[in-house]
Design a protein around this motif. Structure first.
Motif, mmCIF file in Angstrom:
data_model
loop_
_atom_site.group_PDB
_atom_site.id
_atom_site.type_symbol
_atom_site.label_atom_id
_atom_site.label_comp_id
_atom_site.label_asym_id
_atom_site.label_seq_id
_atom_site.Cartn_x
_atom_site.Cartn_y
_atom_site.Cartn_z
ATOM 1 N N TYR A 72 0.850 -1.322 -0.232
ATOM 2 C CA TYR A 72 0.006 -0.063 -0.261
ATOM 3 C C TYR A 72 0.865 1.006 -0.081
ATOM 4 C CZ TYR A 72 -3.466 -3.477 0.831
ATOM 5 O OH TYR A 72 -4.402 -4.715 0.821
ATOM 6 N N ARG A 97 -1.022 7.082 1.719
ATOM 7 C CA ARG A 97 -2.234 6.646 1.856
ATOM 8 C C ARG A 97 -3.054 7.138 2.892
ATOM 9 N NH1 ARG A 97 0.719 2.946 3.721
ATOM 10 N NH2 ARG A 97 0.172 1.579 5.865
ATOM 11 N N CYS A 155 -5.640 3.577 -1.897
ATOM 12 C CA CYS A 155 -4.833 3.151 -0.889
ATOM 13 C C CYS A 155 -3.540 2.531 -1.468
ATOM 14 C CB CYS A 155 -5.178 2.179 -0.146
ATOM 15 S SG CYS A 155 -6.001 0.608 -0.963
ATOM 16 N N HIS A 156 -3.469 2.531 -2.853
ATOM 17 C CA HIS A 156 -2.425 2.005 -3.794
ATOM 18 C C HIS A 156 -1.793 3.232 -4.514
ATOM 19 C CE1 HIS A 156 -2.143 -2.149 -3.347
ATOM 20 N NE2 HIS A 156 -3.434 -2.122 -3.540
#
Length: 304
Positions: free
Chosen positions: A50, A54, A85-86
């Protein structure tokens, strides 16, 4: 890397709600070729870390779980939207697209300095759009020129733009949004305030956007995210999504939003969400446009 190591490296937020472990099988059977046109993959974090920037850390929700849900719900294809989140690391998305064997398309997040080679690789994997997120609790929006540079970069690929914003953002961003030369797909109906009337000022402005600018489409998704009344039927959202399906039948899409990031009050049953479709698209013709014709035209038009 072991599952234990994965969880120690990326621990979900303390209040994170995991996706429904056993969604019901819907009573409504989607038509052949139906597309879940808004869903995500998260990680798994040991393979696809991740992003450091984020604003949330989810539980893993990878391609195998997504495709199993697709089959369980009776859908044929997916449009997988890059998760915030990526960040702009699209590796988890691309991995899922490659594994889908042509049954998925993607919406990526890219930066203005993305290379032509990177864009070509994303296109070959099945990406057909970029997403611009203006929801401040998730990202920090950039100046308008930043997004215009990205649109200039993707023009030769024939991609479109997916936009996520709050209802209050529509008026101040009107000039920017209506300046975009591509097809523009708005996530979740622009997040209307469903305590107001469908023909009220807020949602009225959104309908005006679609009425005056035929390059704009809308996803009639996420009743669980918009509702005040709550599950199982989300009755306060149905009039909004139904109004768009009737007024703009050739420019609407539907999706589960699996695995439902950042839900706080409850985690929806995806089978129950599918069973709402006949309530917003009451005829077979409207359902076919919503679930088959529109997403195929937008995402698979280059495929015989």
């Amino acid at each position: 890397m072991s599952e234990k190591t994965t969880q120690s490296a990326f621990t979900p937020d303390a209040d994170w709600l995991a996706y429904h472990p056993a969604p019901s099988r819907p009573r409504f059977r989607p038509p052949p070729g139906a597309v879940d046109a808004h869903c995500h993959v998260f990680g798994p974090g040991d393979r696809f870390p991740y992003a450091p920037e984020r604003n949330y850390t989810p539980c893993d929700a990878g391609k195998d779980e997504l495709f199993a849900l697709r089959d369980h719900l009776g859908f044929d294809r997916n449009v997988i939207v890059q998760a915030t989140c990526h960040g702009a690391d699209n590796r988890a998305l691309v991995d899922a697209l490659h594994a889908a064997d042509g049954r998925a398309r993607g919406v990526a997040t890219v930066r203005a300095d993305v290379s032509d080679a990177e864009l070509a690789d994303l296109h070959a994997a099945g990406v057909r759009a970029v997403r611009f997120n203006f929801v401040r609790r998730l990202v920090e929006p950039k100046p308008d020129r930043y997004y215009h540079r990205i649109v200039e970069r993707i023009a030769s690929l024939g991609w479109h733009v997916v936009i996520y914003f709050e209802a209050a953002d529509l008026a101040p961003r009107w000039d920017f949004l209506t300046s975009l030369p591509t097809t523009v797909v708005v996530d979740h109906m622009g997040r209307p305030d469903v305590t107001e009337p469908v023909d009220g000022q807020g949602f009225g402005l959104f309908q005006r956007l679609l009425r005056e600018h035929p390059n704009f489409w809308s996803k009639v998704s996420c009743p669980e995210r918009l509702s005040v009344a709550g599950p199982p039927g989300y009755p306060d959202v149905i009039p909004f999504s139904g109004a768009l399906v009737r007024a703009f039948p050739d420019r609407v899409l539907w999706g589960t939003d699996w695995p439902h990031p950042n839900m706080r009050g409850h985690m929806p049953d995806d089978g129950a969400l599918v069973d709402l479709i006949p309530r917003i698209a009451p005829t077979e013709e409207l359902r076919t446009r919503l679930l088959v014709d529109n997403p195929h035209r937008l995402y698979w038009s280059d495929q015989p």
